[in-house]
Scaffold this active site. Structure first.
Site, short mmCIF file in Angstrom:
data_model
loop_
_atom_site.label_atom_id
_atom_site.label_comp_id
_atom_site.label_asym_id
_atom_site.label_seq_id
_atom_site.Cartn_x
_atom_site.Cartn_y
_atom_site.Cartn_z
N ARG A 58 0.74 -3.87 -5.29
CA ARG A 58 1.21 -5.09 -5.70
C ARG A 58 0.88 -6.13 -4.66
NH1 ARG A 58 4.61 -2.35 -8.74
NH2 ARG A 58 4.47 -1.05 -6.95
N THR A 59 1.51 -5.92 -3.41
CA THR A 59 1.52 -7.10 -2.58
C THR A 59 0.23 -7.14 -1.83
OG1 THR A 59 3.51 -6.57 -1.86
CG2 THR A 59 2.39 -7.94 -0.40
N LYS A 86 -8.75 7.33 16.07
CA LYS A 86 -9.30 8.07 17.31
C LYS A 86 -8.42 7.47 18.32
CE LYS A 86 -14.19 7.05 15.52
NZ LYS A 86 -15.20 6.10 15.93
N ARG A 108 1.09 -5.88 6.68
CA ARG A 108 2.17 -5.18 6.39
C ARG A 108 2.36 -3.80 7.45
NH1 ARG A 108 3.94 -2.49 0.61
NH2 ARG A 108 4.87 -4.68 0.55
N HIS A 136 10.40 -9.42 3.97
CA HIS A 136 9.23 -9.42 2.99
C HIS A 136 9.16 -10.91 2.16
CE1 HIS A 136 6.36 -8.06 0.10
NE2 HIS A 136 6.81 -7.33 -0.36
C1 NCD Z 1 8.54 -3.35 -1.99
C2 NCD Z 1 8.04 -3.26 -0.46
O1 NCD Z 1 6.94 -2.55 -0.19
O2 NCD Z 1 8.70 -3.74 0.17
N1 NCD Z 1 7.49 -3.48 -2.85
C3 NCD Z 1 6.72 -4.74 -2.93
O3 NCD Z 1 6.06 -5.29 -1.99
N2 NCD Z 1 7.06 -5.37 -4.24
C4 NCD Z 1 9.66 -2.59 -2.21
C5 NCD Z 1 9.59 -1.11 -2.28
O4 NCD Z 1 8.66 -0.58 -1.66
O5 NCD Z 1 10.67 -0.36 -2.76
#
Ligand code: NCD
Length: 309
Positions: A58-59, A86, A108, A136
């Site tokens: 999703r993100t 590497k 991320r 997040h």
């Molecule tokens: C979440 C995340 O990665 O923090 N998902 C997201 O970004 N919608 C929640 C999760 O991984 O459970």
């Protein structure tokens, strides 16, 4: 080097006015997208670098869609096929990518505060797309937009977060945001998944160890996945038993009240924290709305990254 730039490392750094302004901006993009697929050239001279050191569906796609709807170009870097394979260090990798002068970075990472560290190394805005169990922010903002659309407000609502709150960056950012905007917070979790502290300054968080006790009177019920990847050993070995105690079903949602609505950030683990008929409920489950709202929310975040004085 660059901490006066409009980074977005967490909800912690935003005050109530900044949150509301982001939500209003997101709503105006949502209105434009609602009328048909809309694209602008606002960011046509920008190149955005996405650094995902952890899995994402999703993100990552949602940030990319948002960037492209605003006319930006997007480069997706992938840890699996990078020189980190590497044995290049994280710092060398970040400095190498920074030397290519992207206009913004979306990151991320599994390490707590990694986006903040990267923001000290880059000369461009850095946006946190999830770090460890810390923050997040884009998820909390899209959740707030979804609540505001469904209930017309946030202040005074009772929002109940159920499940693995201890390991959830989504819960952390949501609690900070909802507290700043005046919602009443509850958490329902088994002992093993209940955090010791809560990141709230204004209100309090009421805690419960069963759905039967914690749900009545909730306006919104947020359900979370068990974050196995952030546990040293499995704290919940028996998921069938977990579903019996903590799995949300339409009947259990009725305990909250007939107007209560369900949210989940995804990915959902059906049959563990949520039943099929709850996840697919046509009127009471907001999951698809959350996903759709991810795009205008991230458009607002990118817009802010390039427009804040
Ligand atoms: C979440 C995340 O990665 O923090 N998902 C997201 O970004 N919608 C929640 C999760 O991984 O459970």
């Amino acid at each position: 080097m660059s901490n006066t730039l409009p980074h977005l490392t967490g909800i912690e750094d935003l005050d109530k006015e900044e949150i509301i302004s982001l939500l209003d901006r997101a709503q105006s993009y949502a209105d434009k997208l609602e009328k048909g697929n809309w694209k602008s050239d606002l960011l046509k001279d920008k190149v955005i670098l996405q650094l995902f050191f952890e899995a994402s569906t999703r993100t990552r796609i949602s940030f990319e869609m948002a960037a492209k709807r605003l006319g930006a170009s997007v480069i997706n870097w992938n840890a699996e096929s990078s020189s980190m394979k590497k044995d290049e260090s994280f710092l060398d990798t970040i400095q190498t990518l920074g030397a290519m002068r992207p206009d913004a970075v979306v990151i991320r990472h599994a390490e707590y505060n990694a986006p903040y560290f990267v923001s000290t190394q880059m000369e461009c805005p850095v946006i946190n797309a999830g770090d460890s169990y810390h923050e997040h922010p884009s998820q909390a903002l899209l959740d707030a937009l979804t609540i505001r659309q469904a209930k017309g407000k946030i202040e005074g609502l009772t929002v109940t977060i159920c499940g693995d709150v201890a390991h959830s960056r989504v819960a952390n950012s949501n609690m900070m945001l909802l507290d700043k905007l005046g919602a009443k917070l509850r958490v329902i979790a088994p002992y093993e998944l209940m955090p010791e502290n809560f990141p709230v300054a204004k209100g309090e968080v009421k805690t419960f160890s069963s759905l039967e006790e914690g749900l009545p009177g909730s306006d919104i019920v947020m359900v979370l996945r068990i974050q196995k990847e952030r546990m040293e050993s499995s704290l919940i070995p028996d998921t069938t038993q977990y579903f019996r105690s903590f799995g949300l079903t339409p009947d259990r949602l009725d305990l909250a009240g007939l107007e209560a609505l369900v949210m989940h950030p995804g990915p959902m683990n059906r049959g563990v924290e949520i039943s099929d008929d709850m996840a697919d409920h046509p009127t009471r489950c907001l999951v698809k709305k959350q996903v759709a709202n991810g795009i205008p929310t991230r458009m607002a975040i990118l817009d802010r990254a390039f427009s804040k004085k």
